[in-house]
Each structure stands twice: as C-alpha cells, then as structure tokens.
Design a protein around this motif. Structure first.
Motif: not given
Length: 180
Positions: A56, A59, A63, A69-70, A72-73, A76-77
């Motif tokens: 995180a 990136h 993001l 959205g954050l 979920r990201w 997922t990661v």
C-alpha cells in the motif's frame, strides 16, 4: 469523501500520518482475515499484514481514495500475498523447528569420547610388535587395502590379514576392558 476514508497523501510530510491512519483503520480487520487464511498462524498473518501495508505504501499514489475501494484493494492484495506465500511454502522443503540446544552437550560428549579413544590407541600402539604396528598403520591409519598394504610391506596378502587379526587382538589386550 467518506468519514472513514483514508486520504491519499499529497506531500512527503503527510506520508507518515497517512500510513498511521491506514494502519489504524484497516490493520485489525486485515489481521483477522489473514489469520483465517493462514489457518490460525498469527506470526505468518502478521508478516503478510506487514507485506500488505508495504505494498500500500509503495502504491499510495494509485490507491482508491474512497474507504470501500481502499478496503477492497487491501483485502485483495492481502489474499494474493497469502496465496503467494502458500505456493512458496509448497515449493520449498518442509521447514523444521529451531535446533535443540540440549543435543549440543551430547555431541560434545561424543567428541570427547572420540578424542579419548584416539589417545588410548596412540598410547597402546608402541606396545605392539613392529610387524603388527606396521600392518595396522597401513590398513587403518593410511587407509590402504590389504593388497596395497601387502605390496608396501613386501609380504603376502594372507600374511597382512593374519597380522591384522593378531594385531587387533594384541591391541585389545594392551588397552584392556572398555567401560561403557
């Protein structure tokens, strides 16, 4: 912007506070998720959480800015990192635990026994006849075969075998009984 959203950093000064906010908001749910993925291994889950946070950080400029959205990201990661860790673990040999330190004293005791035995044999060798001593040196100290020892000593192979037998017998007599 959502109240729970972690704002994307704009300057270098805000990076630390952004990371603290990100970690404070998402670390506990991610840790619980990773513990489930690692089948209850908290240390591995913590390692995977740190790797997720590191990605995180790397990136951060790309993001999502909204909370969901954050989130979920990050999840997922985290899942992908856990899958990669599992694949890497399957590709490696099984890891074993740390060394048992209690075995070190036993190994050191065995080494002391070997040194003691070598000293005992060394003290007993001069008490053997020169012919017996020469055969034992050729066979056991120099590691020669019976044939090579026979050539080196200039005697028949049968004589080397016979002398080796009687030399070992004499050596046992000189050393005496071994206490175990």
């Amino acid at each position: 912007m959502n109240n729970n959203a972690v704002p994307s950093p704009v300057s270098d000064e805000s990076h630390d506070s952004w990371m603290r906010d990100l970690h404070g908001t998402h670390a506990d749910p991610l840790r619980r998720y990773l513990i489930r993925l690692t089948l209850g291994e908290p240390h591995l889950a913590e390692d995977l959480l740190q790797e997720t946070m590191l990605r995180a950080w790397r990136h951060r400029a790309h993001l999502p800015t909204d909370h969901e959205g954050l989130r979920r990201w990050l999840f997922t990661v985290a899942k992908r990192i856990a899958i990669d860790a599992l694949r890497a673990k399957q590709a490696r040999p099984t890891e074993i635990g740390t060394a048992d330190i209690s075995l070190l004293s036993a190994a050191s005791s065995a080494m002391d026994d070997v040194v003691s035995a070598v000293q005992t044999v060394r003290q007993a060798m001069p008490k053997l006849t020169p012919a017996h001593r020469a055969v034992l040196i050729e066979l056991y100290l120099l590691g020669r075969s019976v044939e090579e020892a026979a050539v080196q000593l200039g005697i028949p192979e049968g004589t080397v075998k016979s002398r080796a037998h009687y030399a070992l017998r004499s050596l046992r007599d000189v050393i005496g009984p071994i206490d175990e």
